[in-house]
Motif scaffolding. Structure first.
Motif, PDB file in Angstrom:
ATOM      1  N   CYS A 135       0.850  -1.186   0.000  1.00  0.00           N
ATOM      2  CA  CYS A 135       0.000   0.000   0.000  1.00  0.00           C
ATOM      3  C   CYS A 135       0.890   1.242   0.000  1.00  0.00           C
ATOM      4  O   CYS A 135       1.743   1.402   0.876  1.00  0.00           O
ATOM      5  CB  CYS A 135      -0.920   0.018   1.214  1.00  0.00           C
ATOM      6  SG  CYS A 135      -2.012   1.465   1.266  1.00  0.00           S
ATOM      7  N   THR A 136       0.696   2.099  -0.985  1.00  0.00           N
ATOM      8  CA  THR A 136       1.487   3.319  -1.137  1.00  0.00           C
ATOM      9  C   THR A 136       0.632   4.509  -0.722  1.00  0.00           C
ATOM     10  O   THR A 136      -0.447   4.729  -1.269  1.00  0.00           O
ATOM     11  CB  THR A 136       1.922   3.497  -2.605  1.00  0.00           C
ATOM     12  OG1 THR A 136       2.546   2.293  -3.059  1.00  0.00           O
ATOM     13  CG2 THR A 136       2.895   4.663  -2.731  1.00  0.00           C
ATOM     14  N   THR A 137       1.112   5.269   0.251  1.00  0.00           N
ATOM     15  CA  THR A 137       0.372   6.435   0.723  1.00  0.00           C
ATOM     16  C   THR A 137       1.187   7.696   0.498  1.00  0.00           C
ATOM     17  O   THR A 137       2.372   7.655   0.182  1.00  0.00           O
ATOM     18  CB  THR A 137       0.029   6.344   2.223  1.00  0.00           C
ATOM     19  OG1 THR A 137       1.193   6.620   3.006  1.00  0.00           O
ATOM     20  CG2 THR A 137      -0.512   4.966   2.583  1.00  0.00           C
ATOM     21  N   TYR A 138       0.518   8.847   0.708  1.00  0.00           N
ATOM     22  CA  TYR A 138       1.234  10.109   0.761  1.00  0.00           C
ATOM     23  C   TYR A 138       2.313  10.027   1.839  1.00  0.00           C
ATOM     24  O   TYR A 138       2.293   9.161   2.700  1.00  0.00           O
ATOM     25  CB  TYR A 138       0.307  11.260   1.157  1.00  0.00           C
ATOM     26  CG  TYR A 138      -1.012  11.344   0.468  1.00  0.00           C
ATOM     27  CD1 TYR A 138      -1.072  11.550  -0.899  1.00  0.00           C
ATOM     28  CD2 TYR A 138      -2.197  11.258   1.184  1.00  0.00           C
ATOM     29  CE1 TYR A 138      -2.283  11.669  -1.529  1.00  0.00           C
ATOM     30  CE2 TYR A 138      -3.422  11.373   0.556  1.00  0.00           C
ATOM     31  CZ  TYR A 138      -3.465  11.574  -0.799  1.00  0.00           C
ATOM     32  OH  TYR A 138      -4.667  11.688  -1.433  1.00  0.00           O
ATOM     33  N   VAL A 139       3.239  10.982   1.801  1.00  0.00           N
ATOM     34  CA  VAL A 139       4.179  11.131   2.906  1.00  0.00           C
ATOM     35  C   VAL A 139       3.399  11.749   4.054  1.00  0.00           C
ATOM     36  O   VAL A 139       3.278  12.969   4.191  1.00  0.00           O
ATOM     37  CB  VAL A 139       5.380  12.013   2.513  1.00  0.00           C
ATOM     38  CG1 VAL A 139       6.328  12.179   3.693  1.00  0.00           C
ATOM     39  CG2 VAL A 139       6.110  11.395   1.326  1.00  0.00           C
ATOM     40  N   SER A 140       2.818  10.906   4.870  1.00  0.00           N
ATOM     41  CA  SER A 140       1.892  11.360   5.904  1.00  0.00           C
ATOM     42  C   SER A 140       1.734  10.278   6.953  1.00  0.00           C
ATOM     43  O   SER A 140       1.363   9.144   6.636  1.00  0.00           O
ATOM     44  CB  SER A 140       0.519  11.676   5.284  1.00  0.00           C
ATOM     45  OG  SER A 140      -0.482  11.736   6.259  1.00  0.00           O
ATOM     46  N   ASN A 141       2.010  10.618   8.199  1.00  0.00           N
ATOM     47  CA  ASN A 141       1.803   9.660   9.279  1.00  0.00           C
ATOM     48  C   ASN A 141       0.342   9.248   9.373  1.00  0.00           C
ATOM     49  O   ASN A 141       0.022   8.103   9.700  1.00  0.00           O
ATOM     50  CB  ASN A 141       2.260  10.260  10.611  1.00  0.00           C
ATOM     51  CG  ASN A 141       3.761  10.448  10.684  1.00  0.00           C
ATOM     52  OD1 ASN A 141       4.514   9.784   9.971  1.00  0.00           O
ATOM     53  ND2 ASN A 141       4.201  11.358  11.534  1.00  0.00           N
ATOM     54  N   THR A 142      -0.552  10.178   9.081  1.00  0.00           N
ATOM     55  CA  THR A 142      -1.980   9.905   9.197  1.00  0.00           C
ATOM     56  C   THR A 142      -2.414   8.820   8.221  1.00  0.00           C
ATOM     57  O   THR A 142      -3.098   7.854   8.599  1.00  0.00           O
ATOM     58  CB  THR A 142      -2.786  11.190   8.946  1.00  0.00           C
ATOM     59  OG1 THR A 142      -2.327  12.205   9.834  1.00  0.00           O
ATOM     60  CG2 THR A 142      -4.266  10.948   9.180  1.00  0.00           C
ATOM     61  N   TYR A 143      -2.022   8.946   6.957  1.00  0.00           N
ATOM     62  CA  TYR A 143      -2.412   7.932   5.983  1.00  0.00           C
ATOM     63  C   TYR A 143      -1.687   6.614   6.218  1.00  0.00           C
ATOM     64  O   TYR A 143      -2.246   5.544   5.972  1.00  0.00           O
ATOM     65  CB  TYR A 143      -2.177   8.455   4.559  1.00  0.00           C
ATOM     66  CG  TYR A 143      -3.247   9.420   4.134  1.00  0.00           C
ATOM     67  CD1 TYR A 143      -4.421   8.971   3.546  1.00  0.00           C
ATOM     68  CD2 TYR A 143      -3.120  10.785   4.365  1.00  0.00           C
ATOM     69  CE1 TYR A 143      -5.429   9.846   3.179  1.00  0.00           C
ATOM     70  CE2 TYR A 143      -4.117  11.677   3.995  1.00  0.00           C
ATOM     71  CZ  TYR A 143      -5.266  11.205   3.407  1.00  0.00           C
ATOM     72  OH  TYR A 143      -6.259  12.073   3.062  1.00  0.00           O
ATOM     73  N   GLN A 144      -0.477   6.687   6.715  1.00  0.00           N
ATOM     74  CA  GLN A 144       0.214   5.461   7.092  1.00  0.00           C
ATOM     75  C   GLN A 144      -0.518   4.768   8.241  1.00  0.00           C
ATOM     76  O   GLN A 144      -0.665   3.549   8.258  1.00  0.00           O
ATOM     77  CB  GLN A 144       1.648   5.775   7.500  1.00  0.00           C
ATOM     78  CG  GLN A 144       2.583   6.057   6.335  1.00  0.00           C
ATOM     79  CD  GLN A 144       3.058   4.805   5.635  1.00  0.00           C
ATOM     80  OE1 GLN A 144       3.819   4.015   6.191  1.00  0.00           O
ATOM     81  NE2 GLN A 144       2.621   4.602   4.392  1.00  0.00           N
ATOM     82  N   ASP A 145      -1.017   5.545   9.191  1.00  0.00           N
ATOM     83  CA  ASP A 145      -1.761   4.968  10.311  1.00  0.00           C
ATOM     84  C   ASP A 145      -3.065   4.343   9.836  1.00  0.00           C
ATOM     85  O   ASP A 145      -3.461   3.263  10.311  1.00  0.00           O
ATOM     86  CB  ASP A 145      -2.057   6.037  11.363  1.00  0.00           C
ATOM     87  CG  ASP A 145      -0.813   6.482  12.121  1.00  0.00           C
ATOM     88  OD1 ASP A 145       0.211   5.775  12.027  1.00  0.00           O
ATOM     89  OD2 ASP A 145      -0.873   7.523  12.799  1.00  0.00           O
ATOM     90  N   ALA A 146      -3.756   5.013   8.906  1.00  0.00           N
ATOM     91  CA  ALA A 146      -5.010   4.463   8.380  1.00  0.00           C
ATOM     92  C   ALA A 146      -4.760   3.139   7.672  1.00  0.00           C
ATOM     93  O   ALA A 146      -5.482   2.147   7.880  1.00  0.00           O
ATOM     94  CB  ALA A 146      -5.670   5.468   7.440  1.00  0.00           C
ATOM     95  N   GLU A 184       1.516   4.982 -14.640  1.00  0.00           N
ATOM     96  CA  GLU A 184       2.278   3.844 -15.175  1.00  0.00           C
ATOM     97  C   GLU A 184       1.671   2.500 -14.799  1.00  0.00           C
ATOM     98  O   GLU A 184       2.168   1.455 -15.215  1.00  0.00           O
ATOM     99  CB  GLU A 184       3.715   3.910 -14.643  1.00  0.00           C
ATOM    100  CG  GLU A 184       4.482   5.148 -15.101  1.00  0.00           C
ATOM    101  CD  GLU A 184       5.761   5.368 -14.303  1.00  0.00           C
ATOM    102  OE1 GLU A 184       6.008   4.575 -13.361  1.00  0.00           O
ATOM    103  OE2 GLU A 184       6.482   6.326 -14.606  1.00  0.00           O
ATOM    104  N   GLY A 185       0.604   2.503 -13.998  1.00  0.00           N
ATOM    105  CA  GLY A 185       0.022   1.246 -13.524  1.00  0.00           C
ATOM    106  C   GLY A 185       0.890   0.558 -12.501  1.00  0.00           C
ATOM    107  O   GLY A 185       0.719  -0.633 -12.231  1.00  0.00           O
ATOM    108  N   ASN A 186       1.786   1.327 -11.886  1.00  0.00           N
ATOM    109  CA  ASN A 186       2.776   0.769 -10.970  1.00  0.00           C
ATOM    110  C   ASN A 186       2.356   0.969  -9.522  1.00  0.00           C
ATOM    111  O   ASN A 186       3.111   1.460  -8.692  1.00  0.00           O
ATOM    112  CB  ASN A 186       4.141   1.425 -11.236  1.00  0.00           C
ATOM    113  CG  ASN A 186       5.252   0.818 -10.399  1.00  0.00           C
ATOM    114  OD1 ASN A 186       5.140  -0.321  -9.940  1.00  0.00           O
ATOM    115  ND2 ASN A 186       6.319   1.585 -10.196  1.00  0.00           N
ATOM    116  N   LEU A 187       1.112   0.626  -9.220  1.00  0.00           N
ATOM    117  CA  LEU A 187       0.600   0.660  -7.855  1.00  0.00           C
ATOM    118  C   LEU A 187      -0.262  -0.576  -7.639  1.00  0.00           C
ATOM    119  O   LEU A 187      -0.826  -1.124  -8.585  1.00  0.00           O
ATOM    120  CB  LEU A 187      -0.249   1.911  -7.615  1.00  0.00           C
ATOM    121  CG  LEU A 187       0.451   3.273  -7.658  1.00  0.00           C
ATOM    122  CD1 LEU A 187      -0.583   4.386  -7.665  1.00  0.00           C
ATOM    123  CD2 LEU A 187       1.414   3.434  -6.485  1.00  0.00           C
TER     124      LEU A 187
END
Length: 613
Positions: free
Chosen positions: A516-527, A558-561
């Motif tokens: 799972c790739t998220t923004y550079v964000s602790n909040t989205y990493q926590d979610a 690029e479809g790379n997610l």
């Protein structure tokens, strides 16, 4: 448009009053989902047993979108509404995206800043010539997310649009994001009796930063460039309907727009005529979008018949030339943008000499930058946010207006909280993640938990992609859709997740592995971490990674997610504007960004016509 997640939400419990506007008024407190038992337990009202035939949902979405396109007129609204519901059902049941929150956005600013309140369409519409500083400073300081360009026809995210709005202008706008349209580069317009021809009367004396007075030829060139240039990612907003204008044009055997065939004409120096295929009540709303901004005729040589004055790469970064209140000074990608005041601006000339955007995405760095008063207007990352510091009351637009504080620097700052047409979600690439795994994530998602515990209550739970404020069948229809949510809403249904995973052969001993790739964000990493922990040992093992917003979008093209965090903000009040990105054939990343501009889903791989390929 996709946005970087830098918008802030709020701890608002007053959903009924704050989600107002449009056809629907609230989330009904989300109470319709759960029945409370005498022992304090809850029982899901979800239907369960959602079809695992991935082609069923992809085909339904494709057919529904084609129905929308084939029925563009005002008299076909009911037909379109039914199709919109089919799309929402297909998106939800296939879990091609996992919606979890609608935004309640927040903004903070110091007392020495006088800034107009923004409206539900967000900050990307706000021109900063309307901001005043009373502390003697001559430069307004803001922060922004990463973006690689300021070319209007490449505009597909909030970060770039926020800057483009300062440099370039379309014919009409929503001032400060308040959904009340005003003329910007026109004195007015006329609509023919059959509602297919728009005649625009341009303002006279409007000056470009470098190229003299704006005329009708500049409008024709700008709109041709939007539809014909290989650099455009928003041609469909001019060519399609009802998710766009639906302008008359010709295409060649390969489906490309025939150069010069767009039905836009310079009648004289200050009159432009535009012809659309069918009556379309959304035309003027669509024209507010940044991609319709006007640039000087022949500025870039990416339209047949124009050699161009500057190379496209220079134009998209530093060689800008618009009619807006500011002109480009410095653009260092991933570092900063500095704009200077355009003294010959046709409207209110800015009181500041310049605007500086620091490109910062790390939450700690953002907060430190704001507390040290390097930013005049800012957001507060969730990890540093304390809802008890809000002292605010609602204004006549349902916005909470007041103060927040004290900050760590001892300052109490101004506060604005408002509902926005924004949905936060985790997306899946269908070519990389099967439907069984996607549904397992839906079973363990507890929307209320993520909003309350991860985002500190700064939003409202989302059970659909389209926000309730513009739900196509109104409040009653939205509540019916809520009640039919099939994946144990507001619960962690491990048994449901295990069952669907086991049907595909994924178990604790043989799990599905996903990143799972998220923004550079602790909040989205926590979610994402919450979902990871719930499925770990139950048939899915997830790794987390972070990426800058610009990098995440590039990888999406690029479809790379596999699984990723994104948000979608409506730039005008139209369900179709959000739904065009779900047409499965438009999500084929092999054609992005030139031919396709849907969400990065590769949902076309699950169409029945592709099931054997």
């Amino acid at each position: 448009m996709p946005d970087s997640g830098d918008k802030s939400g709020s701890t608002r419990r007053k959903m009924l009053s704050l989600m107002g506007g449009g056809a629907a008024a609230s989330l009904a407190g989300c109470s319709a989902f759960l029945d409370s038992g005498g022992d304090g337990t809850t029982t899901s009202s979800g239907t369960g047993d959602v079809s695992l035939d991935a082609s069923q949902w992809a085909d339904q979405a494709q057919e529904a979108w084609e129905t929308v396109v084939d029925n563009p007129g005002p008299d076909a609204q009911e037909t379109r509404n039914e199709a919109y519901l089919d799309i929402e059902e297909a998106v939800r049941n296939s879990v091609i995206v996992l919606n979890f929150m609608h935004d309640f956005s927040e903004r903070f600013w110091y007392d020495y800043v006088d800034v107009p309140k923004i409206g539900a369409l967000g900050q990307s519409f706000q021109q900063l010539n309307t901001v005043e500083l009373t502390n003697g400073d001559t430069e307004l300081n803001r922060t922004n997310s990463t973006h690689a360009h300021v070319d209007p026809i490449e505009s597909d995210d909030e970060a770039s649009s926020t800057v483009i709005t300062q440099i370039y202008e379309p014919l009409v706008t929503y001032p400060n994001g308040v959904p009340e349209m005003e003329n910007q580069l026109i004195e007015g317009f006329e609509l023919s009796e059959d509602q297919t021809t728009y005649t625009f009367n341009l303002k006279e004396g409007v000056q470009f930063h470098e190229s003299g007075e704006m005329t009708a030829d500049d409008v024709v060139y700008s709109w041709r460039r939007m539809t014909e240039s290989e650099n455009s990612v928003r041609a469909n907003f001019m060519l399609s309907s009802p998710d766009g204008v639906g302008a008359v044009h010709e295409t060649d055997d390969e489906g490309n727009v025939v150069p010069g065939s767009l039905a836009v004409e310079a009648v004289d120096d200050y009159t432009v005529e535009l012809e659309v295929r069918n009556p379309n009540p959304a035309v003027m709303d669509v024209l507010t979008y940044t991609a319709f901004s006007i640039i000087p005729e022949g500025k870039v040589g990416d339209v047949e018949g124009y050699e161009g004055e500057v190379a496209h790469q220079d134009f998209r970064v530093t060689a800008t030339d618009g009619t807006g209140p500011f002109e480009m000074d410095t653009f260092e990608i991933d570092n900063e943008v500095r704009l200077t005041t355009f003294e010959d601006y046709h409207d209110e000339v800015a009181s500041v000499d310049s605007v500086h955007f620091a490109i910062i995405e790390d939450p700690e760095a953002l907060f430190t930058y704001a507390v040290e008063q390097n930013a005049d207007i800012f957001g507060i990352p969730t990890s540093y946010y304390d809802p008890s510091k809000i002292d605010a009351s609602a204004d006549d637009r349902g916005r909470d207006v007041g103060t927040y504080g004290e900050l760590e620097n001892g300052e109490t700052v101004n506060y604005l909280g408002l509902p926005e047409l924004v949905t936060r979600y985790f997306g899946f690439n269908a070519g990389n993640v099967p439907i069984e795994v996607r549904q397992a994530f839906a079973y363990v998602l507890n929307q209320q938990e993520i909003v309350d515990d991860v985002f500190a209550g700064r939003g409202v739970p989302a059970y659909s992609f389209t926000p309730p404020g513009i739900w196509p069948t109104g409040q009653d229809g939205y509540e019916e859709f809520q009640d039919s949510y099939p994946f144990s809403p507001n619960e962690t249904d491990i048994d449901g997740a295990r069952e669907v995973l086991e049907s595909a052969g994924y178990t604790e001993d043989d799990p599905f592995e996903i990143t799972c790739t998220t923004y550079v964000s602790n909040t989205y990493q926590d979610a994402a971490g919450l979902l990871r922990d719930k499925l770990s040992g139950n048939g899915v093992e997830m790794e987390l990674e972070e990426a800058q917003f610009g990098t995440l979008v590039s990888r999406g093209y690029e479809g790379n997610l596999e699984m990723y965090s994104l948000g979608w903000g409506w730039s005008w009040e139209s369900v179709a504007y959000g739904h065009f990105g779900f047409e499965p054939k438009n999500t084929d990343t092999s054609g992005m960004p030139a031919d396709n501009n849907g969400y990065y889903l590769d949902w076309h791989t699950e169409l029945s016509e592709n099931s054997d390929s």
